[in-house]
Write a protein that holds these residues in place. Structure first.
Motif, PDB file in Angstrom:
ATOM      1  N   ARG A  69       0.833  -1.207   0.000  1.00  0.00           N
ATOM      2  CA  ARG A  69       0.000   0.000   0.000  1.00  0.00           C
ATOM      3  C   ARG A  69       0.866   1.254   0.000  1.00  0.00           C
ATOM      4  O   ARG A  69       0.535   2.246  -0.625  1.00  0.00           O
ATOM      5  CB  ARG A  69      -0.928   0.038   1.221  1.00  0.00           C
ATOM      6  N   THR A  70       1.981   1.192   0.728  1.00  0.00           N
ATOM      7  CA  THR A  70       2.791   2.394   0.842  1.00  0.00           C
ATOM      8  C   THR A  70       3.929   2.426  -0.192  1.00  0.00           C
ATOM      9  O   THR A  70       4.495   3.467  -0.447  1.00  0.00           O
ATOM     10  CB  THR A  70       3.371   2.506   2.262  1.00  0.00           C
ATOM     11  N   GLN A  71       4.244   1.281  -0.749  1.00  0.00           N
ATOM     12  CA  GLN A  71       5.338   1.256  -1.726  1.00  0.00           C
ATOM     13  C   GLN A  71       4.882   0.422  -2.915  1.00  0.00           C
ATOM     14  O   GLN A  71       4.703  -0.792  -2.792  1.00  0.00           O
ATOM     15  CB  GLN A  71       6.551   0.608  -1.063  1.00  0.00           C
ATOM     16  N   LEU A  72       4.675   1.075  -4.039  1.00  0.00           N
ATOM     17  CA  LEU A  72       4.133   0.370  -5.204  1.00  0.00           C
ATOM     18  C   LEU A  72       5.162  -0.598  -5.795  1.00  0.00           C
ATOM     19  O   LEU A  72       6.287  -0.212  -6.080  1.00  0.00           O
ATOM     20  CB  LEU A  72       3.728   1.388  -6.280  1.00  0.00           C
ATOM     21  N   PRO A  73       4.787  -1.866  -5.978  1.00  0.00           N
ATOM     22  CA  PRO A  73       5.699  -2.775  -6.668  1.00  0.00           C
ATOM     23  C   PRO A  73       5.783  -2.396  -8.148  1.00  0.00           C
ATOM     24  O   PRO A  73       4.967  -1.606  -8.618  1.00  0.00           O
ATOM     25  CB  PRO A  73       5.034  -4.144  -6.500  1.00  0.00           C
ATOM     26  N   SER A  74       6.730  -2.935  -8.867  1.00  0.00           N
ATOM     27  CA  SER A  74       6.877  -2.525 -10.265  1.00  0.00           C
ATOM     28  C   SER A  74       5.645  -2.958 -11.065  1.00  0.00           C
ATOM     29  O   SER A  74       5.013  -3.971 -10.759  1.00  0.00           O
ATOM     30  CB  SER A  74       8.138  -3.141 -10.871  1.00  0.00           C
ATOM     31  N   TYR A  75       5.331  -2.160 -12.097  1.00  0.00           N
ATOM     32  CA  TYR A  75       4.164  -2.488 -12.930  1.00  0.00           C
ATOM     33  C   TYR A  75       4.327  -3.847 -13.602  1.00  0.00           C
ATOM     34  O   TYR A  75       3.348  -4.545 -13.849  1.00  0.00           O
ATOM     35  CB  TYR A  75       3.935  -1.395 -13.974  1.00  0.00           C
ATOM     36  N   LEU A 156      -3.930  -5.861 -17.082  1.00  0.00           N
ATOM     37  CA  LEU A 156      -4.250  -4.440 -17.241  1.00  0.00           C
ATOM     38  C   LEU A 156      -5.135  -3.933 -16.095  1.00  0.00           C
ATOM     39  O   LEU A 156      -4.973  -2.803 -15.609  1.00  0.00           O
ATOM     40  CB  LEU A 156      -4.974  -4.252 -18.586  1.00  0.00           C
ATOM     41  N   TYR A 157      -6.056  -4.768 -15.689  1.00  0.00           N
ATOM     42  CA  TYR A 157      -6.994  -4.453 -14.595  1.00  0.00           C
ATOM     43  C   TYR A 157      -6.233  -4.047 -13.325  1.00  0.00           C
ATOM     44  O   TYR A 157      -6.463  -2.984 -12.759  1.00  0.00           O
ATOM     45  CB  TYR A 157      -7.799  -5.735 -14.371  1.00  0.00           C
ATOM     46  N   PHE A 158      -5.284  -4.888 -12.925  1.00  0.00           N
ATOM     47  CA  PHE A 158      -4.552  -4.602 -11.691  1.00  0.00           C
ATOM     48  C   PHE A 158      -3.543  -3.467 -11.874  1.00  0.00           C
ATOM     49  O   PHE A 158      -3.320  -2.686 -10.947  1.00  0.00           O
ATOM     50  CB  PHE A 158      -3.869  -5.873 -11.155  1.00  0.00           C
ATOM     51  N   VAL A 159      -2.948  -3.363 -13.063  1.00  0.00           N
ATOM     52  CA  VAL A 159      -2.013  -2.254 -13.309  1.00  0.00           C
ATOM     53  C   VAL A 159      -2.769  -0.923 -13.222  1.00  0.00           C
ATOM     54  O   VAL A 159      -2.303   0.035 -12.600  1.00  0.00           O
ATOM     55  CB  VAL A 159      -1.310  -2.412 -14.688  1.00  0.00           C
ATOM     56  N   THR A 160      -3.955  -0.856 -13.831  1.00  0.00           N
ATOM     57  CA  THR A 160      -4.757   0.365 -13.782  1.00  0.00           C
ATOM     58  C   THR A 160      -5.117   0.702 -12.343  1.00  0.00           C
ATOM     59  O   THR A 160      -4.984   1.839 -11.888  1.00  0.00           O
ATOM     60  CB  THR A 160      -6.060   0.196 -14.599  1.00  0.00           C
ATOM     61  N   TYR A 161      -5.553  -0.318 -11.623  1.00  0.00           N
ATOM     62  CA  TYR A 161      -5.971  -0.095 -10.238  1.00  0.00           C
ATOM     63  C   TYR A 161      -4.809   0.405  -9.381  1.00  0.00           C
ATOM     64  O   TYR A 161      -4.902   1.449  -8.744  1.00  0.00           O
ATOM     65  CB  TYR A 161      -6.558  -1.387  -9.645  1.00  0.00           C
ATOM     66  N   GLU A 162      -3.724  -0.342  -9.384  1.00  0.00           N
ATOM     67  CA  GLU A 162      -2.583   0.027  -8.529  1.00  0.00           C
ATOM     68  C   GLU A 162      -1.989   1.366  -8.963  1.00  0.00           C
ATOM     69  O   GLU A 162      -1.630   2.188  -8.128  1.00  0.00           O
ATOM     70  CB  GLU A 162      -1.486  -1.052  -8.566  1.00  0.00           C
ATOM     71  N   GLY A 163      -1.896   1.575 -10.274  1.00  0.00           N
ATOM     72  CA  GLY A 163      -1.307   2.807 -10.799  1.00  0.00           C
ATOM     73  C   GLY A 163      -2.125   4.026 -10.397  1.00  0.00           C
ATOM     74  O   GLY A 163      -1.587   5.027  -9.932  1.00  0.00           O
TER      75      GLY A 163
END
Ligand SMILES: C[N+](C)(C)CCCC[C@H](N)C(=O)O
Length: 264
Positions: A69-75, A156-163
């Motif tokens: 949550r505090t540190q985004l993993p790589s896309y 794409l779903y999770f990349v969009t969400y996390e991004g």
């Protein structure tokens, strides 16, 4: 292995689904009896999707859900984990989705007393009939197209969400509920827009074989649909998919995050 993700995936998927049910039913104007069948299927499918996604991400990044949550993993890692979730969930989704499509496309009018029985009398009868008439593999008709539809689009779903969450959250903080809602909604729209062409093909493959076999395979279905109906065939249902995709996935992600957060 953290099981919270599986349980949270199940509950949040069910909430999203209750909201999306009216959209799903108008999608094909067929009849779709009751909510118990979709609830069972989403319980299985969403817990597999979210559970596999989180656990693959955990294995790739060695970060827990809270740390992520505090540190985004790589896309790239997010994308790989989403795609893996997509592949695995297909095995579970395929029979449920086939039954849904067959029931929705059933054009016989509602049963009249003394009139002809519909081909499928409900989800269980539908599964049993397909098994009897088309064999066990019949229950997986269209599964390749489904896997092609869902693997990249769930990445794409999770990349969009996390991004989206990452970009709209001050560093080191948890995303707000509003951010999670909008991120989930955008993730739903983005993945459904990308998934629509193969969604059309998938549904055609699932209906194929009821009377006679029309398509040799996924590619043949793509080519002959294009030849007969032109490019626009691949955008069928785009508006309704997106309109449904936003609220369903906004609620899914909000409850998913909320549940994981409250379990701490
Ligand atoms: C990958 N694809 C776009 C098909 C679905 C992504 C979102 C999944 C969600 N259960 C829903 O029904 O909207």
């Amino acid at each position: 292995m953290p099981v919270e993700e599986f349980v949270a995936g199940w509950i949040s998927g069910a909430l999203g689904l209750v909201l999306g049910h009216p959209f799903d039913t108008v999608k094909l104007l067929g009849f779709f009896k009751g909510m118990s069948f979709p609830l069972v299927s989403i319980a299985v499918v969403n817990s597999v999707l979210f559970g596999v996604y989180s656990n693959v991400l955990l294995a790739l990044t060695a970060m827990s859900h809270q740390e992520r949550r505090t540190q985004l993993p790589s896309y790239t890692h997010v994308f790989i984990a989403g795609c893996t979730g997509g592949v695995i969930q297909t095995f579970f989704l395929a029979p449920f989705d086939l039954i849904k499509v067959r029931l929705q496309n059933q054009t016989e009018p509602r049963v009249q007393p003394g009139g002809p029985q519909p081909r499928y009398r409900g989800p269980v009868h539908c599964a049993a009939t397909i098994f009897r008439e088309e064999g066990p593999r019949g229950l997986f008709r269209g599964a390749w197209a489904l896997m092609l539809r869902d693997t990249p689009t769930l990445g794409l779903y999770f990349v969009t969400y996390e991004g989206f969450c990452h970009q709209n959250t001050p560093h080191g903080q948890n995303p707000s509920s509003a951010t999670v809602l909008v991120a989930g909604g955008f993730a739903g729209i983005a993945s459904w827009v990308a998934a629509t062409p193969l969604d059309v093909i998938k549904s055609r493959m699932q209906m194929d074989g009821l009377r006679r076999r029309e398509y040799q395979g996924v590619l043949d279905c793509v080519v002959s649909s294009f030849r007969q109906e032109g490019l626009r065939v691949f955008f069928r249902g785009l508006t309704i998919n997106s309109a449904r995709g936003f609220p369903v996935n906004a609620v899914t992600f909000l409850s998913y995050e909320y549940l994981l957060h409250s379990w701490g």
